[in-house]
Scaffold this motif. Structure first.
Motif, PDB file in Angstrom:
ATOM      1  N   PRO A  81       0.760  -1.262  -0.114  1.00  0.00           N
ATOM      2  CA  PRO A  81       0.113  -0.117  -0.025  1.00  0.00           C
ATOM      3  C   PRO A  81       0.856   1.251   0.018  1.00  0.00           C
ATOM      4  O   PRO A  81       0.311   2.587  -0.374  1.00  0.00           O
ATOM      5  CB  PRO A  81      -0.725  -0.078   1.260  1.00  0.00           C
ATOM      6  CG  PRO A  81      -0.946  -1.527   1.649  1.00  0.00           C
ATOM      7  CD  PRO A  81       0.495  -2.115   1.110  1.00  0.00           C
ATOM      8  N   LEU A  82       2.083   1.054   0.314  1.00  0.00           N
ATOM      9  CA  LEU A  82       3.081   2.418   0.427  1.00  0.00           C
ATOM     10  C   LEU A  82       3.671   2.669  -0.931  1.00  0.00           C
ATOM     11  O   LEU A  82       4.446   3.674  -0.951  1.00  0.00           O
ATOM     12  CB  LEU A  82       4.046   2.220   1.535  1.00  0.00           C
ATOM     13  CG  LEU A  82       3.329   1.720   2.795  1.00  0.00           C
ATOM     14  CD1 LEU A  82       4.434   1.553   3.955  1.00  0.00           C
ATOM     15  CD2 LEU A  82       2.486   2.845   3.631  1.00  0.00           C
ATOM     16  N   ASN A  83       3.568   1.557  -1.697  1.00  0.00           N
ATOM     17  CA  ASN A  83       4.343   1.772  -2.952  1.00  0.00           C
ATOM     18  C   ASN A  83       3.627   2.286  -4.045  1.00  0.00           C
ATOM     19  O   ASN A  83       2.737   1.707  -4.765  1.00  0.00           O
ATOM     20  CB  ASN A  83       4.760   0.383  -3.570  1.00  0.00           C
ATOM     21  CG  ASN A  83       6.125   0.063  -3.437  1.00  0.00           C
ATOM     22  OD1 ASN A  83       7.050   0.997  -2.961  1.00  0.00           O
ATOM     23  ND2 ASN A  83       6.527  -1.293  -3.726  1.00  0.00           N
ATOM     24  N   PRO A  84       3.539   3.447  -4.441  1.00  0.00           N
ATOM     25  CA  PRO A  84       2.784   4.225  -5.635  1.00  0.00           C
ATOM     26  C   PRO A  84       3.119   3.664  -6.952  1.00  0.00           C
ATOM     27  O   PRO A  84       4.226   3.394  -7.343  1.00  0.00           O
ATOM     28  CB  PRO A  84       3.139   5.792  -5.518  1.00  0.00           C
ATOM     29  CG  PRO A  84       4.733   5.592  -4.902  1.00  0.00           C
ATOM     30  CD  PRO A  84       4.679   4.703  -3.803  1.00  0.00           C
ATOM     31  N   LEU A  85       2.007   3.421  -7.403  1.00  0.00           N
ATOM     32  CA  LEU A  85       1.800   2.630  -8.828  1.00  0.00           C
ATOM     33  C   LEU A  85       2.643   1.366  -8.809  1.00  0.00           C
ATOM     34  O   LEU A  85       2.692   0.819 -10.016  1.00  0.00           O
ATOM     35  CB  LEU A  85       2.699   3.651  -9.912  1.00  0.00           C
ATOM     36  CG  LEU A  85       2.150   4.835 -10.112  1.00  0.00           C
ATOM     37  CD1 LEU A  85       2.823   6.035 -10.897  1.00  0.00           C
ATOM     38  CD2 LEU A  85       0.745   5.069 -10.206  1.00  0.00           C
ATOM     39  N   SER A  86       2.998   0.805  -7.876  1.00  0.00           N
ATOM     40  CA  SER A  86       3.864  -0.580  -8.206  1.00  0.00           C
ATOM     41  C   SER A  86       3.293  -1.621  -7.070  1.00  0.00           C
ATOM     42  O   SER A  86       2.777  -1.086  -5.767  1.00  0.00           O
ATOM     43  CB  SER A  86       5.306  -0.525  -7.677  1.00  0.00           C
ATOM     44  OG  SER A  86       5.844   0.479  -8.871  1.00  0.00           O
ATOM     45  N   ASN A  87       3.318  -2.903  -7.183  1.00  0.00           N
ATOM     46  CA  ASN A  87       3.006  -3.896  -6.311  1.00  0.00           C
ATOM     47  C   ASN A  87       4.105  -4.840  -6.287  1.00  0.00           C
ATOM     48  O   ASN A  87       4.912  -5.098  -7.324  1.00  0.00           O
ATOM     49  CB  ASN A  87       1.882  -4.775  -6.817  1.00  0.00           C
ATOM     50  CG  ASN A  87       0.705  -3.793  -6.934  1.00  0.00           C
ATOM     51  OD1 ASN A  87      -0.100  -3.378  -5.991  1.00  0.00           O
ATOM     52  ND2 ASN A  87       0.038  -3.377  -8.189  1.00  0.00           N
ATOM     53  N   LEU A  88       3.906  -5.851  -5.060  1.00  0.00           N
ATOM     54  CA  LEU A  88       5.103  -7.003  -5.325  1.00  0.00           C
ATOM     55  C   LEU A  88       4.302  -8.211  -5.426  1.00  0.00           C
ATOM     56  O   LEU A  88       3.220  -8.302  -4.731  1.00  0.00           O
ATOM     57  CB  LEU A  88       5.815  -6.812  -3.795  1.00  0.00           C
ATOM     58  CG  LEU A  88       6.649  -5.611  -3.770  1.00  0.00           C
ATOM     59  CD1 LEU A  88       6.100  -4.346  -3.085  1.00  0.00           C
ATOM     60  CD2 LEU A  88       7.656  -6.226  -2.905  1.00  0.00           C
ATOM     61  N   LEU A 121       8.332   2.457 -11.083  1.00  0.00           N
ATOM     62  CA  LEU A 121       8.918   1.170 -11.085  1.00  0.00           C
ATOM     63  C   LEU A 121      10.171   0.782 -10.633  1.00  0.00           C
ATOM     64  O   LEU A 121      10.513   0.171  -9.655  1.00  0.00           O
ATOM     65  CB  LEU A 121       8.273   0.560 -12.117  1.00  0.00           C
ATOM     66  CG  LEU A 121       8.261  -1.253 -11.802  1.00  0.00           C
ATOM     67  CD1 LEU A 121       7.107  -1.824 -11.362  1.00  0.00           C
ATOM     68  CD2 LEU A 121       9.021  -2.082 -12.885  1.00  0.00           C
ATOM     69  N   ALA A 122      10.846   1.583 -11.263  1.00  0.00           N
ATOM     70  CA  ALA A 122      12.496   1.276 -10.956  1.00  0.00           C
ATOM     71  C   ALA A 122      12.854   1.945  -9.593  1.00  0.00           C
ATOM     72  O   ALA A 122      13.511   1.022  -8.767  1.00  0.00           O
ATOM     73  CB  ALA A 122      13.321   1.948 -12.213  1.00  0.00           C
ATOM     74  N   ALA A 123      12.189   3.145  -9.249  1.00  0.00           N
ATOM     75  CA  ALA A 123      12.542   3.687  -8.066  1.00  0.00           C
ATOM     76  C   ALA A 123      11.970   2.963  -6.840  1.00  0.00           C
ATOM     77  O   ALA A 123      12.509   2.570  -5.733  1.00  0.00           O
ATOM     78  CB  ALA A 123      11.856   5.225  -7.954  1.00  0.00           C
ATOM     79  N   ASN A 124      10.633   2.256  -7.098  1.00  0.00           N
ATOM     80  CA  ASN A 124      10.005   1.446  -6.124  1.00  0.00           C
ATOM     81  C   ASN A 124      10.717   0.048  -5.766  1.00  0.00           C
ATOM     82  O   ASN A 124      10.738  -0.453  -4.761  1.00  0.00           O
ATOM     83  CB  ASN A 124       8.632   1.163  -6.491  1.00  0.00           C
ATOM     84  CG  ASN A 124       7.687   2.487  -6.314  1.00  0.00           C
ATOM     85  OD1 ASN A 124       7.974   3.404  -5.704  1.00  0.00           O
ATOM     86  ND2 ASN A 124       6.569   2.572  -6.885  1.00  0.00           N
ATOM     87  N   THR A 125      11.468  -0.476  -6.985  1.00  0.00           N
ATOM     88  CA  THR A 125      12.069  -1.664  -6.965  1.00  0.00           C
ATOM     89  C   THR A 125      13.581  -1.430  -5.981  1.00  0.00           C
ATOM     90  O   THR A 125      13.680  -2.379  -4.939  1.00  0.00           O
ATOM     91  CB  THR A 125      12.651  -1.995  -8.474  1.00  0.00           C
ATOM     92  OG1 THR A 125      11.420  -2.378  -8.995  1.00  0.00           O
ATOM     93  CG2 THR A 125      13.335  -3.499  -8.213  1.00  0.00           C
TER      94      THR A 125
END
Length: 137
Positions: A81-88, A121-125
């Motif tokens: 829920p804290l990752n904008p635009l991305s999921n794990l 996505l790159a930054a969230n990864t």
């Protein structure tokens, strides 16, 4: 709606003067785009359009490198829920599981939205890898 090949053409034009991103069209029955994000340690991101959506994903870690799968799974669910635009999530390729970071957007999205998804996505990864690093061997 954009096809993968149309998105490749849009991104190829968009990144033609950007030496931080390389892209390659992987042709096949279901074409895909492989983006190499040089500014993120040569992280590879895959993108493909299918029907109404565009899927963008990258590997976080092979499951075989995880020390505590239950702990990582719970931490990933808390991080989602804290990752904008991305999921794990977890995917399986050739009988091997991988933890991935992924995002989806409409196949009607413009190139600015697609670019934002790729960069986010790159930054969230990177953020997820740092937050979850103690689960990896």
């Amino acid at each position: 709606m954009h096809s993968t090949i149309e998105i490749y053409q849009l991104l190829n034009e968009r990144y033609s003067n950007d030496d931080q991103i390389s892209l390659e069209l992987i042709d096949g029955a279901e074409p895909a785009i492989n983006l190499t994000m040089h500014e993120f340690g040569d992280m590879e991101i895959q993108l493909a359009a299918s029907g109404q959506q565009i899927l963008v994903s990258t590997m976080l870690a092979p499951a075989e490198r995880v020390r505590d799968a239950a702990g990582l799974n719970e931490a990933a669910l808390l991080l989602n829920p804290l990752n904008p635009l991305s999921n794990l999530g977890i995917v399986e390729h050739d009988g091997k599981r991988e933890y991935v970071v992924f995002g989806e957007l409409s196949a009607a999205s413009n190139v600015d939205a697609i670019d934002e998804e790729i960069r986010t996505l790159a930054a969230n990864t990177i953020d997820a890898a740092e937050s979850l690093q103690h689960f990896f061997a």
